[in-house]
Structure formats: structure tokens, C-alpha cells
Design a protein around this motif. Structure first.
Motif, PDB file in Angstrom:
ATOM      1  N   MET A  42      -9.120  -5.334 -42.496  1.00 48.28           N
ATOM      2  CA  MET A  42      -9.749  -4.818 -43.701  1.00 48.28           C
ATOM      3  C   MET A  42     -10.995  -5.639 -43.991  1.00 48.28           C
ATOM      4  SD  MET A  42      -8.133  -4.717 -47.467  1.00 48.28           S
ATOM      5  CE  MET A  42      -9.163  -4.441 -48.862  1.00 48.28           C
ATOM      6  N   GLU A  51     -19.513  -3.167 -30.261  1.00 44.24           N
ATOM      7  CA  GLU A  51     -18.453  -3.309 -31.260  1.00 44.24           C
ATOM      8  C   GLU A  51     -18.056  -4.785 -31.403  1.00 44.24           C
ATOM      9  OE1 GLU A  51     -14.078  -1.369 -32.276  1.00 44.24           O
ATOM     10  OE2 GLU A  51     -15.053  -0.905 -30.389  1.00 44.24           O
ATOM     11  N   TYR A  95     -18.164  -7.266 -34.616  1.00 40.04           N
ATOM     12  CA  TYR A  95     -17.014  -8.063 -35.066  1.00 40.04           C
ATOM     13  C   TYR A  95     -17.450  -9.498 -35.349  1.00 40.04           C
ATOM     14  CZ  TYR A  95     -13.532  -4.553 -33.561  1.00 40.04           C
ATOM     15  OH  TYR A  95     -12.767  -3.431 -33.415  1.00 40.04           O
ATOM     16  N   ASP A 122      -7.124  -8.253 -31.883  1.00 43.51           N
ATOM     17  CA  ASP A 122      -6.381  -7.602 -32.967  1.00 43.51           C
ATOM     18  C   ASP A 122      -7.224  -6.522 -33.643  1.00 43.51           C
ATOM     19  OD1 ASP A 122      -4.270  -9.286 -32.403  1.00 43.51           O
ATOM     20  OD2 ASP A 122      -4.642 -10.615 -34.122  1.00 43.51           O
ATOM     21  N   ALA A 123      -8.497  -6.828 -33.901  1.00 43.82           N
ATOM     22  CA  ALA A 123      -9.385  -5.863 -34.558  1.00 43.82           C
ATOM     23  C   ALA A 123      -9.608  -4.646 -33.668  1.00 43.82           C
ATOM     24  CB  ALA A 123     -10.710  -6.522 -34.915  1.00 43.82           C
ATOM     25  N   SER A 124      -9.685  -4.864 -32.366  1.00 45.15           N
ATOM     26  CA  SER A 124      -9.938  -3.748 -31.448  1.00 45.15           C
ATOM     27  C   SER A 124      -8.744  -2.796 -31.360  1.00 45.15           C
ATOM     28  CB  SER A 124     -10.301  -4.266 -30.052  1.00 45.15           C
ATOM     29  OG  SER A 124      -9.165  -4.798 -29.401  1.00 45.15           O
ATOM     30  N   ALA A 125      -7.587  -3.230 -31.813  1.00 45.63           N
ATOM     31  CA  ALA A 125      -6.402  -2.365 -31.780  1.00 45.63           C
ATOM     32  C   ALA A 125      -6.611  -1.118 -32.629  1.00 45.63           C
ATOM     33  CB  ALA A 125      -5.175  -3.133 -32.260  1.00 45.63           C
ATOM     34  N   LYS A 126      -7.489  -1.213 -33.612  1.00 45.37           N
ATOM     35  CA  LYS A 126      -7.756  -0.081 -34.492  1.00 45.37           C
ATOM     36  C   LYS A 126      -8.730   0.906 -33.862  1.00 45.37           C
ATOM     37  CE  LYS A 126      -7.114  -3.074 -38.467  1.00 45.37           C
ATOM     38  NZ  LYS A 126      -7.255  -4.410 -37.938  1.00 45.37           N
ATOM     39  N   SER A 127      -9.433   0.476 -32.810  1.00 43.61           N
ATOM     40  CA  SER A 127     -10.398   1.357 -32.162  1.00 43.61           C
ATOM     41  C   SER A 127      -9.736   2.076 -30.983  1.00 43.61           C
ATOM     42  CB  SER A 127     -11.607   0.552 -31.685  1.00 43.61           C
ATOM     43  OG  SER A 127     -11.240  -0.286 -30.615  1.00 43.61           O
ATOM     44  N   ARG A 144      -8.249  -0.858 -26.996  1.00 45.63           N
ATOM     45  CA  ARG A 144      -7.719  -2.181 -27.354  1.00 45.63           C
ATOM     46  C   ARG A 144      -8.053  -3.168 -26.248  1.00 45.63           C
ATOM     47  NH1 ARG A 144      -4.768  -5.442 -30.303  1.00 45.63           N
ATOM     48  NH2 ARG A 144      -3.144  -6.745 -29.432  1.00 45.63           N
TER      49      ARG A 144
END
Length: 170
Positions: free
Chosen positions: A1, A91, A95, A108-113, A116
């Protein structure tokens, strides 16, 4: 977030804090910046930590990005990036500007894209990206991101409170 910077009050930093941040944005280390600031490396690091607390962010890349967004540091002149980067590389670049700088956090952040990244892949991608564009550090990568138009006002900064439960309690 992420929390948009507009919801985080951006305080005006002192001239010495801005000088320390500008040296960081240029890719200099605290030790290299001691000559320009007439200060010790420990003092520069302390100034940058204090600046981060005032801005509500953690780490050099987030400090530099926040100051560019708030126009407290002069933004670099635009240039054309000659390297052909993938969307994943762009991307990861964004970040880093948002304050997500560790390979694990990028993973971890890339898991939302859509794609991963493993921690190992994120580490390698970040290292290759810095080499490709000639960045001396993650903070310098943010400056180059602004220069080449990969990073801009649309990249939100992760608030310090979301990165660390003890942020700001020092």
C-alpha cells in the motif's frame, strides 16, 4: 500500500539537509560528501535520517524522490534513455523511487503485478538496472529515473510507518 505524497506533509528541510540530499541524489556516499558539506560522514548520515523522519519516509531513494516531487531539489534535465528496458525493469525502478529498495521487498511488491520476481531475480534485476543506466546507488537511480522520465510525480512514496513499525520512534 502506498500513500500519495499529497497526504504526507512535506516540511521544508534545512539548507544543510538539502545539500546532503543533493549529494545523495548525485550518487555520492556520505564519506564522499564530507568534503562538500564540511562535515563528517556520521553527521551527514544523521542529517539524512532526520530529513527522512521530517518527510515521513525511510531511506535515501525515498528522500530524493520526495524532494523532487515537492520541488525542494531541482529536478534533473530530461534526456532520452538509450537503453531498451523491459516493463519489469521500469517497474523495479519505480519501486526503488517509492522507497521499496530491498530485493525481498521488491519481490513481495511484484507479487501484485503480472510477473512475480523471486528475491534472487529482484536482486539481479536491480543490480543490472543500476549498471545499465550508470547509477552509483539506489538514490542516484531515482535521479536518473527522473532524468529519463521513468519516475515522476505519479510514483507514490511508501510512508515510513508502513515500512517499519518503529519508524519515527527513535
Amino acid at each position: 500500500m502506498t500513500i500519495p505524497i499529497s497526504t504526507i506533509p512535506v516540511q521544508q528541510l534545512t539548507p544543510r539537509q538539502l545539500l546532503a540530499a543533493s549529494l545523495l541524489a548525485e550518487g555520492r556516499t556520505a564519506r564522499q560528501g564530507t568534503t562538500s558539506c564540511h562535515s563528517e560522514a556520521v553527521s551527514l548520515n544523521a542529517m539524512l535520517r532526520r530529513a527522512g523522519r521530517q518527510l515521513g519516509v525511510i531511506g535515501g531513494p525515498a528522500i530524493v524522490h520526495t524532494l523532487y516531487r515537492a520541488q525542494q531539489l531541482p529536478r534533473p534535465a530530461r534526456a532520452v534513455l538509450m537503453a531498451d528496458l523491459s516493463e519489469t525493469q521500469r517497474e523495479v525502478w519505480r519501486y526503488v523511487a517509492s522507497g521499496v529498495t530491498s530485493a525481498r521487498a521488491i519481490s513481495d511488491a511484484s507479487a501484485k503485478s503480472a510477473k512475480r520476481l523471486s528475491v534472487k531475480a529482484a536482486r539481479r534485476l536491480l543490480s543490472d538496472l543500476k549498471f545499465t543506466v550508470g547509477a552509483e546507488s539506489n538514490a542516484h537511480l531515482v535521479t536518473l529515473g527522473w532524468k529519463y522520465g521513468v519516475v515522476d510525480e505519479s510514483v507514490n512514496v511508501v510512508a515510513a510507518a508502513l515500512l517499519s513499525p518503529t519508524a519515527g520512534s527513535e
